[in-house]
Every structure is written in C-alpha cells, then in structure tokens.
Design an enzyme around this catalytic site. Structure first.
Site, PDB file in Angstrom:
ATOM      1  N   PHE A 140      26.832  53.922  44.973  1.00 17.30           N
ATOM      2  CA  PHE A 140      27.221  52.780  44.153  1.00 17.30           C
ATOM      3  C   PHE A 140      26.244  52.650  42.974  1.00 17.30           C
ATOM      4  O   PHE A 140      25.043  52.905  43.116  1.00 17.30           O
ATOM      5  CB  PHE A 140      27.207  51.503  45.000  1.00 17.30           C
ATOM      6  CG  PHE A 140      27.859  50.342  44.322  1.00 17.30           C
ATOM      7  CD1 PHE A 140      29.237  50.244  44.254  1.00 17.30           C
ATOM      8  CD2 PHE A 140      27.099  49.343  43.726  1.00 17.30           C
ATOM      9  CE1 PHE A 140      29.844  49.180  43.610  1.00 17.30           C
ATOM     10  CE2 PHE A 140      27.695  48.273  43.086  1.00 17.30           C
ATOM     11  CZ  PHE A 140      29.081  48.186  43.023  1.00 17.30           C
ATOM     12  N   ASP A 217      22.523  51.405  52.888  1.00 16.43           N
ATOM     13  CA  ASP A 217      23.379  50.412  52.250  1.00 16.43           C
ATOM     14  C   ASP A 217      24.599  50.243  53.155  1.00 16.43           C
ATOM     15  O   ASP A 217      25.405  51.163  53.312  1.00 16.43           O
ATOM     16  CB  ASP A 217      23.786  50.904  50.860  1.00 16.43           C
ATOM     17  CG  ASP A 217      24.655  49.914  50.108  1.00 16.43           C
ATOM     18  OD1 ASP A 217      25.356  49.114  50.759  1.00 16.43           O
ATOM     19  OD2 ASP A 217      24.675  49.958  48.859  1.00 16.43           O
ATOM     20  N   TYR A 242      30.124  39.279  51.317  1.00 15.24           N
ATOM     21  CA  TYR A 242      31.366  38.761  50.740  1.00 15.24           C
ATOM     22  C   TYR A 242      32.546  39.688  50.946  1.00 15.24           C
ATOM     23  O   TYR A 242      33.659  39.364  50.554  1.00 15.24           O
ATOM     24  CB  TYR A 242      31.200  38.424  49.254  1.00 15.24           C
ATOM     25  CG  TYR A 242      30.433  39.432  48.433  1.00 15.24           C
ATOM     26  CD1 TYR A 242      31.015  40.612  48.006  1.00 15.24           C
ATOM     27  CD2 TYR A 242      29.107  39.182  48.083  1.00 15.24           C
ATOM     28  CE1 TYR A 242      30.306  41.526  47.251  1.00 15.24           C
ATOM     29  CE2 TYR A 242      28.391  40.083  47.333  1.00 15.24           C
ATOM     30  CZ  TYR A 242      28.991  41.267  46.914  1.00 15.24           C
ATOM     31  OH  TYR A 242      28.280  42.178  46.175  1.00 15.24           O
ATOM     32  N   LYS A 243      32.315  40.838  51.578  1.00 18.24           N
ATOM     33  CA  LYS A 243      33.428  41.745  51.881  1.00 18.24           C
ATOM     34  C   LYS A 243      33.990  41.400  53.253  1.00 18.24           C
ATOM     35  O   LYS A 243      34.712  40.426  53.420  1.00 18.24           O
ATOM     36  CB  LYS A 243      32.952  43.193  51.788  1.00 18.24           C
ATOM     37  CG  LYS A 243      32.528  43.617  50.375  1.00 18.24           C
ATOM     38  CD  LYS A 243      32.062  45.057  50.367  1.00 18.24           C
ATOM     39  CE  LYS A 243      31.828  45.601  48.973  1.00 18.24           C
ATOM     40  NZ  LYS A 243      30.785  44.909  48.212  1.00 18.24           N
ATOM     41  N   ARG A 391      42.107  51.821  45.187  1.00 19.48           N
ATOM     42  CA  ARG A 391      41.570  51.606  46.532  1.00 19.48           C
ATOM     43  C   ARG A 391      42.416  50.595  47.302  1.00 19.48           C
ATOM     44  O   ARG A 391      42.719  49.519  46.797  1.00 19.48           O
ATOM     45  CB  ARG A 391      40.123  51.113  46.480  1.00 19.48           C
ATOM     46  CG  ARG A 391      39.123  52.113  45.988  1.00 19.48           C
ATOM     47  CD  ARG A 391      37.688  51.693  46.303  1.00 19.48           C
ATOM     48  NE  ARG A 391      37.412  50.311  45.925  1.00 19.48           N
ATOM     49  CZ  ARG A 391      36.235  49.706  46.117  1.00 19.48           C
ATOM     50  NH1 ARG A 391      35.241  50.357  46.685  1.00 19.48           N
ATOM     51  NH2 ARG A 391      36.043  48.458  45.733  1.00 19.48           N
TER      52      ARG A 391
END
Length: 419
Positions: A140, A217, A242-243, A391
C-alpha cells in the site's frame, strides 16, 4: 418471445444465492447493519464497513450520558483505559493476541511510522550494520512512503521486493531480500490490490532467521481473516478499524507489540499520554511501561466507540466462522466472474486458491475505471485500483450471497455497456 441466455444464467445465480443465504449460519448478522435492507449493493466493505445498528444507540448514549453527563470525569472513570480495553478485545477476537499487547489510537499512517521507526532504531542500536528496510513495490502507498521516509531520516536504505501484482510476497521473494543488513521487514498480510493472503507464519520465521524484526500491516485482514499474532511470533503489527471492524470513517488504528519487545522498542513520538506518570507533567519524559509507552496524544475516544459492536459480533461467532463465510462469498463471486464476465474479456486478478486469497476479489479489464463510475451511479459500489482493477470487497458479516449475485450481474451489464 425468447429469453436472453444471460438473463437465464443470472436467474440461476440468484437461485443459488438464495439457497446459500438460507444455509448461512451467520447470515442473520447482516440485519444488524444500517443499510442492509436497502437496494444498494455494497462491494466496498474492505475499504469502509457498514455501521452496526447498535452503534446508533452506543453513540447516542455516550453523548448524552458519558460525555454530556459525566463530562471530564469520564477520563478518570473509563476513557483513559478505553484504548487498552478495546485493544485487548481486538486481540482476543481478531488477531490472536493475549492481553496487554494491543492498543487503539492514532491513524494507520502514524502507527506504521511509530512501528517501523521504533523497530529500525532498536535494530540499529544492537547492530549498526543493519541499515535496510525491506518492503515490496506493490505494498500500500502509505507503507512504501513511510519506509522511504524513515530510511532517509535515519540514514538507512530500502530493499525492494518486486512482486506479481496479481499475487504478493512469498517465501522465495523474501529470502532473496533479507540478510545481515536487514533491520526491518514491512509486509501486508492481505495485499490491498490483489487480495493475496501471505503466509504470515512462514514469512515471519524467514525474517527472524535473518535477524530482522517484522512489522505486519493487518489492514485488509483484521476482522476477515484469522490472525495468530502470538502463535506466529509477530514482532509488531498495525491494522485499521474502519474496514472489517466497522469503526467508521477515519476511526483510529490499532497497534500490536509483542510482550517480549515492549521494553526494547522506543516509540519516536513522545507525548504526554505515553509518559510513566501522565499527570506529573514534569520537565523530562520517562516512558510508561507496557503498551502505554506507545501512546502519544489524547486518545480519540469518540472515534473508537463504534468498532466495539463489530468486535463483539466477531468474538461471538468466532473469526473462523467469519473466514468460512468470506471464502464462500469470494468463491461465489469468482465463479460468476468466470462464467459471466470472462466472455466479456474480464480476468480475475486475484489468487484462485482461496487459501491464498483474503476477503476481496479484483477483476481486471481496460474499461474498469469507467465501469466503476457507471456502477456508483446505479447504487452498486465497488472501488477502482490501477491498473484496470475493480475490487469486489465482501464483508462477511454484512454481505449476503443475494447481494453479491445482484452486484455481479450489474458489473456484467456495465462492462457490456462500455465495450
């Protein structure tokens, strides 16, 4: 009047989805999320999860009773400890960590900086020859930017791993990159682009065999894929909330530091909340013991409230059951993609083996940027990632098979429309 073959095939997928939903042991949890009864198809739970309905009452009660009623007394009564209480809950429910090793606070970016910088400095102090930070080129952007910045800041250098963007870092790639100059390795458990699920246990062992510390991560795995931080001998890990933990936009990240390393690592952002005596406010900084030493400023209390409801759900059903549903959803999406999108030139840019795939599937086609924009206008919400990737993020607790079938049908329609 004849029926279009695609219409017939979609009807068959919808029938299969109905049967899968009927037999889904955790399917009823979908109703516990705001918006689950709407017509919106949400394919972006791997970026921002739906809010739990229970969070409406939790947030209202906090404003009225704790913040509004107790006012500043709340810090003494519970808020000072809340980052550690919720951190321990994340440890139990989602990442396989015993108590006293996980804390909530700061953004993912800030916590990654603290983690990598602390690990690098500790390694340098023990062995000045260890000057390299290893990271893959497809990690990322934040991860790569932070590594680059710390290397320049501390006089180190970056060792890059080239990877297939439809996969991720494997054992051979990591072995070739680490050695006596390696200080720290930073890897993602689930690759943000492809959804590749790394073998975290074996990669951790490879890093340790080379004398390196490893920072994981967990942003795309925590709450969707089982993690065993203690069992797999993690050193440090960072994950967002928040995912799949449904903490809300910008909810604070969590930091895991193995017990054995807490006294060795010195976090670089010395703030009053990480001091041994928070309210002494003396002239010199002395780090607290345990995980408090990794806290810097005032914890974002309101931002960490909502995640408690999803953490509670995961703890109740078990992360293994969540993973079973996740695999079933992504397998279903891949089968539809092969049958309905393959003939349209769409390819699956994620691992085929579910043991090597996290909670999302990436579909590749030159028109996917336009397809994503068209779908958003129709209340079908995936996201787009270069190059040419759409995605499909399927949050196991809040996504049904029926929603997945409807959404995949609309993806097929959108691809045909822009070809």
């Amino acid at each position: 009047m004849t029926t279009d073959p695609l219409d017939r095939s979609i009807t068959a997928w919808e029938a299969e989805a109905s049967a899968l939903d009927a037999s889904d042991p955790i399917g009823a949890y979908r109703e516990l999320f705001v918006g689950s009864d709407s017509s919106v198809v949400y394919f972006d739970g791997n970026s921002l999860g739906r809010p739990p309905r229970a969070s409406l009452d939790r947030l209202d009660a906090f404003v009225r009773e704790e913040w509004g009623g107790r006012l500043i007394r709340g810090w003494d009564e519970s808020w000072m400890q809340l980052p550690f209480t919720i951190g321990d809950a994340i440890g139990r429910a989602a990442i396989g960590a015993a108590a006293g090793q996980t804390v909530v606070g700061d953004s993912t970016t800030v916590l990654l900086y603290k983690a990598v910088r602390a690990a690098f400095d500790a390694q340098q102090a023990a062995d000045p020859a260890r000057v390299e930070i290893v990271v893959d080129r497809d990690n990322f952007p934040t991860d790569r930017y932070i590594v680059d910045g710390i290397a320049r800041e501390r006089g180190g250098r970056v060792r890059w791993i080239d990877v297939d963007t439809t996969a991720g870092v494997d054992g051979a790639g990591l072995r070739a990159a680490v050695g006596p100059e390696t200080a720290v390795v930073l890897l993602s458990h689930v690759a943000y682009r492809s959804g590749y699920l790394a073998d975290a246990a074996s990669l951790t062992a490879i890093a340790h065999d080379a004398g390196a510390l490893i920072v994981w991560d967990l942003c795309h795995s925590a709450g969707s894929v089982p993690v065993q931080a203690d069992e797999w001998a993690f050193d440090v890990a960072v994950g967002c909330t928040y995912k799949y933990l449904n903490g809300g936009p910008g909810s604070p990240a969590f930091l895991y530091v193995a017990q054995r390393l807490q006294g060795r690592l010195t976090q670089p952002i010395q703030g009053w909340m990480g001091a041994a005596d928070v309210f002494a406010m003396g002239p010199d900084y002395r780090a607290a013991e345990g995980m408090r030493r990794f806290v810097s400023g005032t914890p974002p209390i309101t931002g960490m409230l909502a995640m408690q409801d999803t953490i509670g759900m995961i703890e109740k059903v078990g992360i293994e059951a969540v993973r079973v549903k996740s695999v079933a959803l992504t397998e279903f999406a891949v089968r539809i993609a092969d049958a309905e999108l393959g003939p349209l030139g769409v390819t699956v840019a994620s691992p085929r083996d579910p043991a090597e795939r996290g909670g999302h599937v990436t579909l590749s086609h030159p028109a996917m940027r336009e397809v994503t924009a068209a779908l958003w206008a129709q209340d079908v919400i995936p996201d787009y990632r270069d190059p040419d990737g759409l995605r499909i993020g399927l949050a196991p607790l809040s996504t049904s098979f029926a929603e997945t079938a409807r959404g995949m049908a609309r993806v097929a329609d959108a691809v045909r429309a822009v070809r």
